[in-house]
Design a protein around this motif. Structure first.
Motif, PDB file in Angstrom:
ATOM      1  N   LYS A 122       0.824  -1.193   0.000  1.00 37.59           N
ATOM      2  CA  LYS A 122       0.000   0.000   0.000  1.00 37.59           C
ATOM      3  C   LYS A 122       0.867   1.254   0.000  1.00 37.59           C
ATOM      4  CE  LYS A 122      -3.251  -0.264   3.177  1.00 37.59           C
ATOM      5  NZ  LYS A 122      -4.376  -0.734   4.002  1.00 37.59           N
ATOM      6  N   ALA A 123       0.427   2.232  -0.758  1.00 31.99           N
ATOM      7  CA  ALA A 123       1.224   3.444  -0.883  1.00 31.99           C
ATOM      8  C   ALA A 123       0.923   4.413   0.255  1.00 31.99           C
ATOM      9  CB  ALA A 123       0.936   4.109  -2.222  1.00 31.99           C
ATOM     10  N   GLY A 124       1.978   5.042   0.739  1.00 30.39           N
ATOM     11  CA  GLY A 124       1.812   6.072   1.768  1.00 30.39           C
ATOM     12  C   GLY A 124       2.282   7.397   1.229  1.00 30.39           C
ATOM     13  N   PHE A 125       2.341   8.374   2.116  1.00 33.23           N
ATOM     14  CA  PHE A 125       2.726   9.732   1.739  1.00 33.23           C
ATOM     15  C   PHE A 125       4.009   9.752   0.913  1.00 33.23           C
ATOM     16  CE2 PHE A 125       2.885  14.249   2.106  1.00 33.23           C
ATOM     17  CZ  PHE A 125       4.222  14.574   2.266  1.00 33.23           C
ATOM     18  N   GLU A 126       5.043   9.083   1.417  1.00 36.42           N
ATOM     19  CA  GLU A 126       6.337   9.106   0.737  1.00 36.42           C
ATOM     20  C   GLU A 126       6.262   8.514  -0.667  1.00 36.42           C
ATOM     21  OE1 GLU A 126       8.542  11.478   2.742  1.00 36.42           O
ATOM     22  OE2 GLU A 126       9.170  10.446   0.913  1.00 36.42           O
ATOM     23  N   ASP A 127       5.473   7.449  -0.811  1.00 33.63           N
ATOM     24  CA  ASP A 127       5.361   6.809  -2.121  1.00 33.63           C
ATOM     25  C   ASP A 127       4.766   7.768  -3.139  1.00 33.63           C
ATOM     26  OD1 ASP A 127       4.449   4.280  -0.037  1.00 33.63           O
ATOM     27  OD2 ASP A 127       6.126   3.982  -1.419  1.00 33.63           O
ATOM     28  N   TYR A 128       3.723   8.478  -2.720  1.00 37.08           N
ATOM     29  CA  TYR A 128       3.102   9.419  -3.645  1.00 37.08           C
ATOM     30  C   TYR A 128       4.066  10.541  -3.987  1.00 37.08           C
ATOM     31  CZ  TYR A 128      -1.306   7.149  -2.442  1.00 37.08           C
ATOM     32  OH  TYR A 128      -2.308   6.234  -2.265  1.00 37.08           O
ATOM     33  N   VAL A 129       4.718  11.068  -2.971  1.00 36.50           N
ATOM     34  CA  VAL A 129       5.645  12.173  -3.213  1.00 36.50           C
ATOM     35  C   VAL A 129       6.763  11.734  -4.158  1.00 36.50           C
ATOM     36  CG1 VAL A 129       7.369  13.669  -2.135  1.00 36.50           C
ATOM     37  CG2 VAL A 129       5.135  13.371  -1.068  1.00 36.50           C
ATOM     38  N   GLU A 130       7.312  10.557  -3.883  1.00 35.49           N
ATOM     39  CA  GLU A 130       8.390  10.067  -4.741  1.00 35.49           C
ATOM     40  C   GLU A 130       7.911   9.812  -6.151  1.00 35.49           C
ATOM     41  OE1 GLU A 130      11.056   7.628  -1.562  1.00 35.49           O
ATOM     42  OE2 GLU A 130      11.130   7.007  -3.678  1.00 35.49           O
ATOM     43  N   GLY A 131       6.705   9.297  -6.266  1.00 35.89           N
ATOM     44  CA  GLY A 131       6.151   9.058  -7.588  1.00 35.89           C
ATOM     45  C   GLY A 131       6.050  10.346  -8.381  1.00 35.89           C
ATOM     46  N   LEU A 132       5.652  11.406  -7.708  1.00 31.77           N
ATOM     47  CA  LEU A 132       5.505  12.685  -8.389  1.00 31.77           C
ATOM     48  C   LEU A 132       6.846  13.368  -8.598  1.00 31.77           C
ATOM     49  CD1 LEU A 132       2.266  13.908  -6.611  1.00 31.77           C
ATOM     50  CD2 LEU A 132       2.509  13.276  -9.002  1.00 31.77           C
ATOM     51  N   ARG A 133       7.773  13.089  -7.732  1.00 34.07           N
ATOM     52  CA  ARG A 133       9.093  13.714  -7.829  1.00 34.07           C
ATOM     53  C   ARG A 133       9.767  13.368  -9.157  1.00 34.07           C
ATOM     54  NH1 ARG A 133      11.528  12.520  -2.871  1.00 34.07           N
ATOM     55  NH2 ARG A 133      10.763  14.475  -2.021  1.00 34.07           N
ATOM     56  N   VAL A 134       9.410  12.217  -9.696  1.00 34.20           N
ATOM     57  CA  VAL A 134       9.955  11.799 -10.992  1.00 34.20           C
ATOM     58  C   VAL A 134       9.724  12.878 -12.048  1.00 34.20           C
ATOM     59  CG1 VAL A 134       9.606  10.143 -12.870  1.00 34.20           C
ATOM     60  CG2 VAL A 134       9.680   9.348 -10.506  1.00 34.20           C
ATOM     61  N   PHE A 135       8.633  13.601 -11.914  1.00 34.21           N
ATOM     62  CA  PHE A 135       8.290  14.605 -12.917  1.00 34.21           C
ATOM     63  C   PHE A 135       8.705  16.011 -12.509  1.00 34.21           C
ATOM     64  CE2 PHE A 135       6.248  11.427 -15.279  1.00 34.21           C
ATOM     65  CZ  PHE A 135       5.637  10.589 -14.380  1.00 34.21           C
ATOM     66  N   ASP A 136       9.444  16.100 -11.427  1.00 33.89           N
ATOM     67  CA  ASP A 136       9.930  17.388 -10.958  1.00 33.89           C
ATOM     68  C   ASP A 136      11.239  17.681 -11.682  1.00 33.89           C
ATOM     69  OD1 ASP A 136      10.821  19.584  -9.617  1.00 33.89           O
ATOM     70  OD2 ASP A 136      10.920  18.643  -7.645  1.00 33.89           O
ATOM     71  N   LYS A 137      11.143  18.280 -12.844  1.00 35.55           N
ATOM     72  CA  LYS A 137      12.308  18.417 -13.704  1.00 35.55           C
ATOM     73  C   LYS A 137      13.368  19.314 -13.090  1.00 35.55           C
ATOM     74  CE  LYS A 137      10.734  16.865 -18.037  1.00 35.55           C
ATOM     75  NZ  LYS A 137       9.280  17.016 -18.249  1.00 35.55           N
ATOM     76  N   GLU A 138      12.939  20.311 -12.357  1.00 40.24           N
ATOM     77  CA  GLU A 138      13.926  21.240 -11.798  1.00 40.24           C
ATOM     78  C   GLU A 138      14.291  20.892 -10.369  1.00 40.24           C
ATOM     79  OE1 GLU A 138      12.438  25.213 -12.436  1.00 40.24           O
ATOM     80  OE2 GLU A 138      11.474  24.478 -14.257  1.00 40.24           O
ATOM     81  N   GLY A 139      13.698  19.856  -9.842  1.00 45.98           N
ATOM     82  CA  GLY A 139      14.015  19.454  -8.475  1.00 45.98           C
ATOM     83  C   GLY A 139      13.682  20.528  -7.460  1.00 45.98           C
ATOM     84  N   ASN A 140      12.625  21.289  -7.727  1.00 42.70           N
ATOM     85  CA  ASN A 140      12.288  22.385  -6.811  1.00 42.70           C
ATOM     86  C   ASN A 140      10.985  22.148  -6.060  1.00 42.70           C
ATOM     87  OD1 ASN A 140      10.422  22.688  -8.799  1.00 42.70           O
ATOM     88  ND2 ASN A 140      11.006  24.771  -9.386  1.00 42.70           N
TER      89      ASN A 140
END
Lengths: 180, 70
Positions: free
Chosen positions: A112-130
């Motif tokens: 089951k996904a938790g907060f960190e999993d969702y954040v990390e999943g979305l971080r993949v698309f954070d091109k500028e790392g900001n």
């Protein structure tokens, strides 16, 4: 349910035999020895029964689980239902006793996904790392990858989440998602 | 070509689609998990006000019927 009439014994002087009354059992008994989730599960299940046959359609199962705080993928639910056809998904119905083990399986699911999993999943698309992703890009991801979402679903999800530059702070976004 | 640090309002769909790993199972799995979380959230959000209004048509189930979950 109308209770059956007792078959009356013919007039005899013998002691009146206590006629064994058939157990009426009008209400469905909840699953025995189950955790507190049962009460809300029964309530949610009933809420989704639009036909009144104490069953729900296969294609409602995922939403009932979501109503109960779970986040199953559609694939997980389809698998639990035995990979039914699209036709079956729309037409077949299941009673509570069949639903409950499926709900339990999802509740006890190990990945089951938790907060960190969702954040990390979305971080993949954070091109500028900001800490932000472009709303437009997120919309495209949601509609083309995984279990594609419709435009209406995405609109409902993203309302009010993009800043004036069309960017989404995904940590805040995930917190918001997990708050309901 | 990095066009992302200025306005974020341009569609740029073609370029973004090329950036998006459509065939990557990991990316798809991650996306599916995120989408599952989003769908859970939206279902619960839709149900919340309905809870207070008993006797009203529960539109969430109407939505469910109309949407084909495949």
């Amino acid at each position: 349910m109308a209770p059956k009439k007792d078959a009356k014994a013919p007039a005899k002087k013998a002691e009146p035999a206590p006629a064994p009354a058939p157990a009426p059992a009008p209400e469905p008994a909840p699953a025995p020895a189950a955790p507190a989730v049962d009460l809300s599960a029964i309530k949610a299940f009933g809420l989704f029964d639009r036909v009144g046959d104490n069953k729900v359609a296969y294609n409602q199962i995922a939403d009932i689980m979501r109503a109960l705080g779970q986040n199953p993928t559609n694939k997980e639910v389809t698998k639990l239902l035995g990979n039914p056809s699209a036709d079956d998904m729309a037409s077949k119905r299941v009673e509570f006793e069949g639903f409950l083990p499926m709900l339990q399986a999802i509740i006890n699911s190990p990945n089951k996904a938790g907060f960190e999993d969702y954040v990390e999943g979305l971080r993949v698309f954070d091109k500028e790392g900001n800490g932000t992703v472009m709303g437009a890009e997120l919309r495209i991801v949601l509609s083309t990858l995984g279990e594609k979402m419709t435009e209406a679903e995405i609109d409902a999800l993203m309302t009010g989440q993009e800043d004036e530059n069309g960017c989404v702070n995904y940590e805040a976004f995930v917190k918001h998602i997990m708050s309901v | 070509m990095d066009c992302h640090n200025e306005e974020c309002s341009r569609p740029q769909e073609e370029e973004d689609i090329m950036d998006i790993p459509l065939d990557d199972p990991e990316a798809n799995r991650a996306a599916a998990k995120i989408q599952a979380g989003f769908r859970g959230h939206m279902t619960r959000k839709k149900l919340k006000p309905e809870d207070k209004t008993e006797g009203e048509e529960v539109s969430i189930t109407g939505d469910v019927f109309n949407r084909s979950v495949v």
